[in-house]
Design a protein around this motif. Structure first.
Motif, short mmCIF file in Angstrom:
data_model
loop_
_atom_site.label_atom_id
_atom_site.label_comp_id
_atom_site.label_asym_id
_atom_site.label_seq_id
_atom_site.Cartn_x
_atom_site.Cartn_y
_atom_site.Cartn_z
N LEU A 1 0.85 -1.18 0.00
CA LEU A 1 0.00 0.00 0.00
C LEU A 1 0.89 1.23 0.00
O LEU A 1 1.75 1.38 0.87
CB LEU A 1 -0.92 0.00 1.23
CG LEU A 1 -1.88 1.17 1.36
CD1 LEU A 1 -2.83 1.23 0.16
CD2 LEU A 1 -2.68 1.03 2.64
N LEU A 2 0.70 2.11 -0.97
CA LEU A 2 1.52 3.31 -1.11
C LEU A 2 0.84 4.49 -0.43
O LEU A 2 -0.30 4.82 -0.73
CB LEU A 2 1.73 3.61 -2.60
CG LEU A 2 2.56 4.84 -2.94
CD1 LEU A 2 3.98 4.70 -2.40
CD2 LEU A 2 2.59 5.04 -4.45
N LEU A 3 1.56 5.10 0.50
CA LEU A 3 1.08 6.28 1.22
C LEU A 3 2.07 7.41 1.00
O LEU A 3 3.27 7.18 0.89
CB LEU A 3 0.96 5.98 2.72
CG LEU A 3 0.03 4.83 3.09
CD1 LEU A 3 0.17 4.50 4.57
CD2 LEU A 3 -1.41 5.18 2.76
N THR B 1 -2.25 11.30 11.01
CA THR B 1 -2.58 10.11 11.79
C THR B 1 -3.90 9.48 11.35
O THR B 1 -4.04 8.25 11.39
CB THR B 1 -2.62 10.42 13.29
OG1 THR B 1 -3.52 11.49 13.53
CG2 THR B 1 -1.25 10.78 13.81
N ALA B 2 -4.85 10.28 10.91
CA ALA B 2 -6.14 9.74 10.46
C ALA B 2 -5.94 8.87 9.22
O ALA B 2 -6.52 7.78 9.12
CB ALA B 2 -7.12 10.86 10.18
N ARG B 3 -5.14 9.32 8.29
CA ARG B 3 -4.89 8.53 7.07
C ARG B 3 -4.13 7.26 7.41
O ARG B 3 -4.42 6.19 6.86
CB ARG B 3 -4.10 9.36 6.03
CG ARG B 3 -3.73 8.59 4.79
CD ARG B 3 -4.97 8.13 4.01
NE ARG B 3 -4.57 7.31 2.88
CZ ARG B 3 -4.92 6.03 2.71
NH1 ARG B 3 -5.70 5.42 3.57
NH2 ARG B 3 -4.49 5.35 1.67
N LEU B 4 -3.16 7.33 8.30
CA LEU B 4 -2.43 6.14 8.71
C LEU B 4 -3.37 5.15 9.40
O LEU B 4 -3.34 3.95 9.13
CB LEU B 4 -1.26 6.51 9.62
CG LEU B 4 -0.39 5.35 10.08
CD1 LEU B 4 0.19 4.58 8.90
CD2 LEU B 4 0.72 5.86 10.98
N HIS B 5 -4.21 5.64 10.27
CA HIS B 5 -5.19 4.79 10.96
C HIS B 5 -6.10 4.10 9.94
O HIS B 5 -6.35 2.90 10.04
CB HIS B 5 -6.01 5.63 11.94
CG HIS B 5 -7.02 4.83 12.69
ND1 HIS B 5 -8.29 4.62 12.23
CD2 HIS B 5 -6.93 4.16 13.86
CE1 HIS B 5 -8.95 3.87 13.08
NE2 HIS B 5 -8.14 3.57 14.09
N ASP B 6 -6.59 4.86 8.96
CA ASP B 6 -7.45 4.28 7.92
C ASP B 6 -6.71 3.20 7.13
O ASP B 6 -7.28 2.16 6.81
CB ASP B 6 -7.94 5.37 6.95
CG ASP B 6 -8.95 6.30 7.58
OD1 ASP B 6 -9.49 5.98 8.68
OD2 ASP B 6 -9.21 7.37 6.99
N ILE C 1 -4.17 1.32 8.12
CA ILE C 1 -3.98 0.15 8.97
C ILE C 1 -5.30 -0.62 9.08
O ILE C 1 -5.32 -1.85 8.96
CB ILE C 1 -3.44 0.55 10.36
CG1 ILE C 1 -2.02 1.09 10.22
CG2 ILE C 1 -3.49 -0.63 11.33
CD1 ILE C 1 -1.48 1.76 11.47
N SER C 2 -6.40 0.08 9.28
CA SER C 2 -7.70 -0.56 9.36
C SER C 2 -8.04 -1.30 8.07
O SER C 2 -8.54 -2.43 8.10
CB SER C 2 -8.79 0.47 9.67
OG SER C 2 -8.60 1.03 10.94
N GLN C 3 -7.75 -0.67 6.95
CA GLN C 3 -8.00 -1.27 5.64
C GLN C 3 -7.18 -2.55 5.49
O GLN C 3 -7.69 -3.59 5.05
CB GLN C 3 -7.61 -0.27 4.53
CG GLN C 3 -7.68 -0.79 3.14
CD GLN C 3 -7.12 0.21 2.13
OE1 GLN C 3 -6.94 1.39 2.42
NE2 GLN C 3 -6.83 -0.26 0.94
N MET C 4 -5.94 -2.51 5.88
CA MET C 4 -5.07 -3.68 5.76
C MET C 4 -5.53 -4.80 6.68
O MET C 4 -5.56 -5.96 6.29
CB MET C 4 -3.62 -3.28 6.05
CG MET C 4 -2.65 -4.31 5.57
SD MET C 4 -1.00 -3.63 5.43
CE MET C 4 -1.12 -2.86 3.83
N LEU C 5 -5.92 -4.47 7.91
CA LEU C 5 -6.41 -5.49 8.84
C LEU C 5 -7.72 -6.11 8.36
O LEU C 5 -7.92 -7.32 8.48
CB LEU C 5 -6.58 -4.89 10.24
CG LEU C 5 -5.28 -4.52 10.96
CD1 LEU C 5 -5.60 -3.79 12.26
CD2 LEU C 5 -4.43 -5.75 11.21
N SER C 6 -8.59 -5.30 7.78
CA SER C 6 -9.86 -5.81 7.26
C SER C 6 -9.62 -6.77 6.09
O SER C 6 -10.24 -7.82 5.99
CB SER C 6 -10.75 -4.67 6.78
OG SER C 6 -11.18 -3.90 7.87
#
Length: 71
Positions: free
Chosen positions: A45-47, A53-58, A60-65
């Motif tokens: 995933l390219l960031l 922090t909100a984008r990083l949190h999103d 991480i959540s996307q990857m965990l899902s």
């Protein structure tokens, strides 16, 4: 990175060593089109910096899902 190493190099080394690519992010401030294409081609995933922090949190959540759905 050191010695001219790129995120794509690190992803390739991970894939080679582990046999699979674990959930992986490339976080970059580089804007060169060839570098971005290279990073996108890795499957990571390219960031882009600056990264709040909100984008990083999103991300991480996307990857965990995605991992939960696959597993």
């Amino acid at each position: 990175m050191r010695d001219g190493q790129t995120g794509a190099d690190v992803v390739a080394a991970l894939r080679e060593r582990l046999g699979v690519l674990p959930p992986t992010f490339i976080i970059t401030g580089d804007t060169a089109p060839d570098r971005l294409r290279e990073a996108q081609s890795t499957g990571a995933l390219l960031l882009h910096k600056p990264l709040d922090t909100a984008r990083l949190h999103d991300a991480i959540s996307q990857m965990l899902s995605a991992q939960s759905a696959a597993g």
